[in-house]
Design a protein around this motif. Structure first.
Motif, PDB file in Angstrom:
ATOM      1  N   ASP A 180      -5.845  -2.257  13.680  1.00 14.16           N
ATOM      2  CA  ASP A 180      -4.778  -3.234  13.423  1.00 14.16           C
ATOM      3  C   ASP A 180      -4.579  -4.203  14.596  1.00 14.16           C
ATOM      4  O   ASP A 180      -3.870  -5.203  14.456  1.00 14.16           O
ATOM      5  CB  ASP A 180      -3.456  -2.520  13.106  1.00 14.16           C
ATOM      6  N   ARG A 195       0.820  -1.203   0.000  1.00  9.61           N
ATOM      7  CA  ARG A 195       0.000   0.000   0.000  1.00  9.61           C
ATOM      8  C   ARG A 195       0.866   1.270   0.000  1.00  9.61           C
ATOM      9  O   ARG A 195       0.576   2.253  -0.659  1.00  9.61           O
ATOM     10  CB  ARG A 195      -0.846  -0.040   1.276  1.00  9.61           C
ATOM     11  N   ASP A 241      -9.436   8.101  -2.847  1.00 11.54           N
ATOM     12  CA  ASP A 241     -10.070   9.314  -3.359  1.00 11.54           C
ATOM     13  C   ASP A 241      -9.663  10.573  -2.585  1.00 11.54           C
ATOM     14  O   ASP A 241      -9.535  11.653  -3.164  1.00 11.54           O
ATOM     15  CB  ASP A 241     -11.603   9.142  -3.353  1.00 11.54           C
ATOM     16  N   ILE A 242      -9.435  10.453  -1.280  1.00  8.36           N
ATOM     17  CA  ILE A 242      -9.081  11.653  -0.491  1.00  8.36           C
ATOM     18  C   ILE A 242      -7.692  12.160  -0.906  1.00  8.36           C
ATOM     19  O   ILE A 242      -7.459  13.367  -1.023  1.00  8.36           O
ATOM     20  CB  ILE A 242      -9.130  11.366   1.033  1.00  8.36           C
ATOM     21  N   ARG A 250     -12.783  -7.193   7.744  1.00 10.46           N
ATOM     22  CA  ARG A 250     -11.617  -7.530   8.568  1.00 10.46           C
ATOM     23  C   ARG A 250     -11.935  -8.608   9.608  1.00 10.46           C
ATOM     24  O   ARG A 250     -11.346  -8.633  10.692  1.00 10.46           O
ATOM     25  CB  ARG A 250     -11.062  -6.280   9.238  1.00 10.46           C
ATOM     26  N   ILE A 257     -13.454   0.799  10.739  1.00 13.30           N
ATOM     27  CA  ILE A 257     -12.502   1.354   9.764  1.00 13.30           C
ATOM     28  C   ILE A 257     -12.554   0.595   8.429  1.00 13.30           C
ATOM     29  O   ILE A 257     -12.503   1.202   7.363  1.00 13.30           O
ATOM     30  CB  ILE A 257     -11.054   1.340  10.327  1.00 13.30           C
ATOM     31  N   TYR A 258     -12.630  -0.738   8.485  1.00 16.09           N
ATOM     32  CA  TYR A 258     -12.634  -1.558   7.262  1.00 16.09           C
ATOM     33  C   TYR A 258     -13.916  -2.385   7.187  1.00 16.09           C
ATOM     34  O   TYR A 258     -14.490  -2.749   8.213  1.00 16.09           O
ATOM     35  CB  TYR A 258     -11.426  -2.496   7.234  1.00 16.09           C
ATOM     36  N   ARG A 277      -2.840  -8.897   9.831  1.00 17.58           N
ATOM     37  CA  ARG A 277      -3.222  -8.979  11.251  1.00 17.58           C
ATOM     38  C   ARG A 277      -4.099 -10.205  11.524  1.00 17.58           C
ATOM     39  O   ARG A 277      -4.132 -10.716  12.632  1.00 17.58           O
ATOM     40  CB  ARG A 277      -3.932  -7.698  11.702  1.00 17.58           C
ATOM     41  N   SER A 279      -7.940  10.133   7.236  1.00 17.80           N
ATOM     42  CA  SER A 279      -7.150   9.022   6.691  1.00 17.80           C
ATOM     43  C   SER A 279      -5.665   9.198   7.018  1.00 17.80           C
ATOM     44  O   SER A 279      -5.100  10.279   6.800  1.00 17.80           O
ATOM     45  CB  SER A 279      -7.362   8.975   5.173  1.00 17.80           C
ATOM     46  N   VAL A 280      -5.062   8.117   7.501  1.00 19.32           N
ATOM     47  CA  VAL A 280      -3.625   8.135   7.826  1.00 19.32           C
ATOM     48  C   VAL A 280      -2.826   8.390   6.548  1.00 19.32           C
ATOM     49  O   VAL A 280      -1.986   9.291   6.470  1.00 19.32           O
ATOM     50  CB  VAL A 280      -3.204   6.779   8.450  1.00 19.32           C
ATOM     51  N   GLY A 281      -3.102   7.568   5.521  1.00 17.72           N
ATOM     52  CA  GLY A 281      -2.348   7.655   4.279  1.00 17.72           C
ATOM     53  C   GLY A 281      -2.506   9.021   3.624  1.00 17.72           C
ATOM     54  O   GLY A 281      -1.513   9.619   3.169  1.00 17.72           O
ATOM     55  N   ARG A 301     -10.739   0.120   0.293  1.00 21.96           N
ATOM     56  CA  ARG A 301      -9.533   0.955   0.432  1.00 21.96           C
ATOM     57  C   ARG A 301      -9.279   1.904  -0.749  1.00 21.96           C
ATOM     58  O   ARG A 301      -8.210   1.889  -1.365  1.00 21.96           O
ATOM     59  CB  ARG A 301      -8.298   0.082   0.693  1.00 21.96           C
ATOM     60  N   PRO A 302     -10.246   2.754  -1.071  1.00 19.63           N
ATOM     61  CA  PRO A 302     -10.022   3.724  -2.148  1.00 19.63           C
ATOM     62  C   PRO A 302      -9.007   4.784  -1.731  1.00 19.63           C
ATOM     63  O   PRO A 302      -8.686   4.906  -0.549  1.00 19.63           O
ATOM     64  CB  PRO A 302     -11.406   4.359  -2.334  1.00 19.63           C
ATOM     65  N   TYR A 321       2.109   4.313  -2.400  1.00 20.87           N
ATOM     66  CA  TYR A 321       1.421   5.554  -2.787  1.00 20.87           C
ATOM     67  C   TYR A 321       2.057   6.795  -2.178  1.00 20.87           C
ATOM     68  O   TYR A 321       1.751   7.910  -2.584  1.00 20.87           O
ATOM     69  CB  TYR A 321      -0.080   5.508  -2.552  1.00 20.87           C
TER      70      TYR A 321
HETATM   71  N1  EPU Z   1     -10.238   5.741   2.939  1.00 22.75           N
HETATM   72  C1  EPU Z   1     -11.031   6.239   1.923  1.00 22.75           C
HETATM   73  N2  EPU Z   1     -10.455   7.079   1.012  1.00 22.75           N
HETATM   74  C2  EPU Z   1      -9.161   7.444   1.077  1.00 22.75           C
HETATM   75  C3  EPU Z   1      -8.346   6.938   2.126  1.00 22.75           C
HETATM   76  C4  EPU Z   1      -8.924   6.083   3.043  1.00 22.75           C
HETATM   77  O1  EPU Z   1     -12.208   5.919   1.829  1.00 22.75           O
HETATM   78  O2  EPU Z   1      -8.710   8.222   0.218  1.00 22.75           O
HETATM   79  C5  EPU Z   1     -10.816   4.779   3.896  1.00 22.75           C
HETATM   80  C6  EPU Z   1     -10.176   3.398   3.709  1.00 22.75           C
HETATM   81  O3  EPU Z   1     -10.819   2.667   2.692  1.00 22.75           O
HETATM   82  C7  EPU Z   1     -10.342   2.765   5.073  1.00 22.75           C
HETATM   83  C8  EPU Z   1     -10.245   3.969   6.014  1.00 22.75           C
HETATM   84  O4  EPU Z   1     -10.489   5.127   5.220  1.00 22.75           O
HETATM   85  O5  EPU Z   1     -11.597   2.181   5.181  1.00 22.75           O
HETATM   86  C9  EPU Z   1      -8.907   4.101   6.711  1.00 22.75           C
HETATM   87  O6  EPU Z   1      -7.897   4.306   5.767  1.00 22.75           O
HETATM   88  P1  EPU Z   1      -6.534   5.072   6.074  1.00 22.75           P
HETATM   89  O7  EPU Z   1      -6.214   5.878   4.878  1.00 22.75           O
HETATM   90  O8  EPU Z   1      -6.586   5.740   7.397  1.00 22.75           O
HETATM   91  O9  EPU Z   1      -5.551   3.857   6.164  1.00 22.75           O
HETATM   92  P2  EPU Z   1      -4.295   3.555   5.255  1.00 22.75           P
HETATM   93  O10 EPU Z   1      -3.427   4.749   5.211  1.00 22.75           O
HETATM   94  O11 EPU Z   1      -4.702   2.899   4.003  1.00 22.75           O
HETATM   95  C10 EPU Z   1      -2.842   2.830   7.302  1.00 22.75           C
HETATM   96  C11 EPU Z   1      -2.081   1.585   7.630  1.00 22.75           C
HETATM   97  C12 EPU Z   1      -3.048   0.461   7.943  1.00 22.75           C
HETATM   98  C13 EPU Z   1      -3.962   0.896   9.101  1.00 22.75           C
HETATM   99  C14 EPU Z   1      -4.660   2.221   8.759  1.00 22.75           C
HETATM  100  C15 EPU Z   1      -5.506   2.749   9.896  1.00 22.75           C
HETATM  101  C16 EPU Z   1      -0.124   1.862   6.249  1.00 22.75           C
HETATM  102  C17 EPU Z   1       0.676   1.410   5.093  1.00 22.75           C
HETATM  103  N3  EPU Z   1      -1.256   1.214   6.497  1.00 22.75           N
HETATM  104  O12 EPU Z   1      -3.598   2.470   6.137  1.00 22.75           O
HETATM  105  O13 EPU Z   1      -2.254  -0.618   8.373  1.00 22.75           O
HETATM  106  O14 EPU Z   1      -4.955  -0.087   9.307  1.00 22.75           O
HETATM  107  O15 EPU Z   1      -3.675   3.207   8.403  1.00 22.75           O
HETATM  108  O16 EPU Z   1      -4.743   2.928  11.030  1.00 22.75           O
HETATM  109  O17 EPU Z   1       0.274   2.773   6.956  1.00 22.75           O
HETATM  110  C18 EPU Z   1      -1.782  -2.858   8.891  1.00 22.75           C
HETATM  111  O18 EPU Z   1      -0.693  -2.458   9.336  1.00 22.75           O
HETATM  112  O19 EPU Z   1      -2.212  -4.023   9.056  1.00 22.75           O
HETATM  113  C19 EPU Z   1      -2.619  -1.918   8.142  1.00 22.75           C
HETATM  114  C20 EPU Z   1      -3.628  -2.308   7.387  1.00 22.75           C
END
Ligand code: EPU
Length: 417
Positions: A304, A92, A124-125, A330, A326-327, A371, A162-164, A121-122, A95
């Motif tokens: 997680d 992931r 879009d943000i 899961r 969140i998901y 996980r 969103s974290v990412g 896991r889109p 990106y």
């Molecule tokens: N989401 C959207 N649109 C976006 C971004 C996120 O709808 O543009 C949704 C996602 O689909 C999801 C939720 O928002 O349902 C949370 O997504 P987030 O962006 O916060 O998570 P991430 O950045 O994709 C990171 C970790 C994940 C962890 C999450 C939440 C990384 C590489 N991954 O993911 O880690 O679950 O934050 O804390 O940093 C793991 O380590 O097992 C893992 C999945």
């Protein structure tokens, strides 16, 4: 395909060291491309996702030297080329090159990122925010071509923290003219870790760790140095293992403030532990009580740790309920947990009931995600007999040297190709 084999029910003692956080490190490597010349990242975990990120950076002509768990990165001859699909789909975090390369070169070409299959896991943000900063985003099949002659800072409101997206927009904003403000930003410790690296490079970032982050763009960066925080999810996983099988087990590298939600829940369940400095001592606890858990963004209960926690709750008396917010997908680990003797029931798409306590029995199971794999591994450690976990590559993606660490504290666990 690798397989983990576990002979269960051995008590665990001695000391286990927590590695650097996967979800910080996978952002810090792409962030390092922003440093003008050199950077150092200390305490990088030895996991597969890092190997793939290094491969991508080497294709971009970053020179990387690995010594112990530290990475020495030299960008002085860096180039910007499209990132090949076979690498970007491996994880992931690929990106994060979107934000970093967009800030540095005004152009990035990359395929849709990979990662565990735990929901839609889109991104879009991320995309909408790049556009708000002035970038043009073309999507050809699953390939993204993002370009910007000039990025201009502005206030961006996230519909979801969103974290990412928070990290990606922080990275992109470093290349924007003026100040970018992220409202409703994520507050996870990983954001603070990345911000501290950017600040060390001479970029002004204010408010990381709160809901509002401000970034002043600049291309004049310095060499950067950062240490990866200890992994709060790996910590939580070993804490859960300690609560089930510990005999004065010491877990070193704990940051209590990153783990509050888990620690409160453990106390509710009846688990006792001691923390001195960065070390927790924990022993197997009896008479565990059922509880309810709702996963939330930080500082709420981390998604997680939801699956590892499910295994712990199979040993607690009564009916526990887990709500995953969140998901969407899961709970896949529960199919195999039930085959091992657990009684779990998916009541609605995001609600799981766990009835305990149940004696678990070793059998052949399959890891379907990182996980979820950890949840089965914990089940194998407490189960009667032998558990074989297929597809264990998922587990190795997030847990540095997990079988070696567990063996060193007394577990009977092997990995075979
Ligand atoms: N989401 C959207 N649109 C976006 C971004 C996120 O709808 O543009 C949704 C996602 O689909 C999801 C939720 O928002 O349902 C949370 O997504 P987030 O962006 O916060 O998570 P991430 O950045 O994709 C990171 C970790 C994940 C962890 C999450 C939440 C990384 C590489 N991954 O993911 O880690 O679950 O934050 O804390 O940093 C793991 O380590 O097992 C893992 C999945």
């Amino acid at each position: 395909m690798s397989k983990i084999t576990i002979e269960g029910q051995h008590l665990l003692s001695g000391e286990v060291n927590i590695s650097g956080a996967k979800n910080s490190a996978v952002a810090l490597l792409p962030a390092a491309v922003l440093s003008n010349k050199k950077s150092v990242i200390y305490n990088v975990p030895e996991i597969k996702d890092i190997d793939y990120l290094i491969k991508i950076m080497e294709l971009l002509n970053c020179k990387i030297e690995q010594k112990d768990n530290n990475l020495y990165i030299d960008n002085s001859e860096m180039i910007n080329i499209p990132i090949p699909e076979e690498l970007s789909v491996q994880m992931r975090a690929s990106y994060y090159f979107m934000g970093a390369l967009l800030a540095k070169y005004g152009k990035v070409e990359i395929s849709f990122p990979g990662g565990c299959n735990i929901g839609a896991r889109p991104i879009d943000i991320h995309i909408k925010s790049f556009e708000e900063l002035g970038a043009k985003v073309e999507i050809l099949k699953n390939r993204y071509i993002i370009t910007a002659d000039n990025l201009v800072g502005k206030t961006i409101y996230f519909d979801f923290p969103s974290v990412g997206a928070t990290i990606n927009v922080m990275l992109a904003a470093t290349g924007a003219k003026g100040t970018t403000i992220i409202e409703n930003a994520a507050m996870e410790p990983e954001i603070v870790n990345v911000a501290s690296f950017l600040i060390n490079m001479g970029i002004k970032v204010r408010g990381a760790g709160t809901k509002r982050i401000e970034i002043d763009g600049t291309k004049k960066t310095k060499n950067g140095v950062v240490e990866v925080f200890p992994d709060r999810i790996e910590s939580g996983t070993y804490i859960i293992i300690g609560a089930l099988l510990g005999e004065n087990l010491k877990i070193k590298g704990i940051i209590k403030e990153h783990l509050e939600a888990l620690l409160f829940k453990l106390e509710e369940i009846g688990i006792e532990y001691e923390i001195e400095g960065d070390t927790m001592t924990i022993s197997k606890c009896n008479n565990l009580k059922a509880t309810n858990i709702k996963t939330l963004v930080f500082p709420g209960f981390p998604t997680d740790l939801q699956q590892p926690m499910t295994t712990l709750l199979t040993q607690a008396k009564g009916i526990s309920v887990i709500e995953e917010t969140i998901y969407e997908n899961r709970f896949k680990n529960t199919y195999d947990l039930n085959r091992m003797g657990a009684i779990t029931n998916i009541v609605t798409l995001n609600k799981l009931e766990i009835k305990g306590p149940r004696k678990l029995k070793g059998t052949k199971v399959i890891a379907t995600d990182l996980r979820g794999g950890a949840s089965l591994l914990i089940a194998g450690l407490i189960a009667d007999g032998i558990t074989e976990i297929d597809n264990c590559e998922y587990i190795l993606r997030g847990y540095s040297h997990i079988t070696t660490k567990l063996r060193s504290i007394g577990a009977k666990i092997e990995i075979t190709e």
